[in-house]
Design an enzyme around this catalytic site. Structure first.
Site, PDB file in Angstrom:
ATOM      1  N   LYS A   1      12.308 -30.454 -24.545  1.00  0.00           N
ATOM      2  CA  LYS A   1      13.364 -31.196 -23.879  1.00  0.00           C
ATOM      3  C   LYS A   1      13.420 -32.616 -24.425  1.00  0.00           C
ATOM      4  CE  LYS A   1      12.801 -32.131 -19.341  1.00  0.00           C
ATOM      5  NZ  LYS A   1      13.628 -33.215 -18.969  1.00  0.00           N
TER       6      LYS A   1
ATOM      7  N   GLY B   1      13.490 -33.656 -11.115  1.00  0.00           N
ATOM      8  CA  GLY B   1      13.656 -32.208 -11.132  1.00  0.00           C
ATOM      9  C   GLY B   1      14.370 -31.662 -12.357  1.00  0.00           C
ATOM     10  N   THR B   2      14.654 -32.499 -13.353  1.00  0.00           N
ATOM     11  CA  THR B   2      15.395 -32.001 -14.509  1.00  0.00           C
ATOM     12  C   THR B   2      14.638 -30.891 -15.239  1.00  0.00           C
ATOM     13  OG1 THR B   2      14.531 -33.818 -15.857  1.00  0.00           O
ATOM     14  CG2 THR B   2      16.741 -34.085 -14.947  1.00  0.00           C
ATOM     15  N   GLY B   3      13.361 -31.071 -15.469  1.00  0.00           N
ATOM     16  CA  GLY B   3      12.582 -30.058 -16.189  1.00  0.00           C
ATOM     17  C   GLY B   3      12.484 -28.758 -15.416  1.00  0.00           C
ATOM     18  N   CYS B   4      12.212 -28.850 -14.139  1.00  0.00           N
ATOM     19  CA  CYS B   4      12.099 -27.654 -13.303  1.00  0.00           C
ATOM     20  C   CYS B   4      13.436 -26.921 -13.202  1.00  0.00           C
ATOM     21  CB  CYS B   4      11.627 -28.029 -11.896  1.00  0.00           C
ATOM     22  SG  CYS B   4       9.996 -28.764 -11.844  1.00  0.00           S
TER      23      CYS B   4
ATOM     24  N   THR C   1      17.158 -38.302 -11.842  1.00  0.00           N
ATOM     25  CA  THR C   1      16.690 -37.314 -12.817  1.00  0.00           C
ATOM     26  C   THR C   1      15.519 -36.494 -12.302  1.00  0.00           C
ATOM     27  OG1 THR C   1      15.264 -38.995 -13.803  1.00  0.00           O
ATOM     28  CG2 THR C   1      17.455 -38.709 -14.776  1.00  0.00           C
TER      29      THR C   1
END
Length: 122
Positions: free
Chosen positions: A28, A61-64, A59
């Site tokens: 990412k 929680g973007t990865g999850c 932002t």
């Protein structure tokens, strides 16, 4: 142990991670300067997923959310590249309509895409 400051660094990291055994690696790029570019590596080739940066503090929680959207696409039977492409679009929409809650970094809005499909103004 790698310093990630460019897409080329992301590719290097993807190769290093792939050497540990996974079939596919997604790196990412939301924390890099400029355009937001995510990198998919399949052990041979790289696929880049660029999108304009969404300027927001929200932002959390973007990865999850991105990983969950990829998993959902795979569960629907999408090929890996298409699952990542759809997940990228999903998280971009969730960021564009993120929620300014509390005093810190607010969350993405994973319901934004559903609201849009239903014709509800987000």
């Amino acid at each position: 142990g790698l310093r990630i400051e460019s897409v080329e660094d992301m590719k290097e990291a993807a190769v290093a991670i792939a050497e540990l055994g996974p079939r596919y690696v997604v790196v990412k790029g939301g924390h890099l300067a400029g355009e937001s570019v995510d990198v998919l590596y399949d052990g041979r080739d790289f696929t880049l997923f660029p999108s304009p940066r969404v300027e927001t503090r929200n932002t959390h929680g973007t990865g999850c959310t991105f990983a969950s959207a990829i998993a959902a696409g795979l569960a629907k039977g999408l090929e890996v590249v298409e699952a990542v492409r759809e997940a990228k679009a999903f998280i971009t929409t969730a960021l564009r309509h993120s929620l300014a809650l509390g005093r810190g970094h607010g969350p993405t809005n994973p319901f934004a895409a559903l609201y849009q499909k239903a014709g509800v103004t987000v």
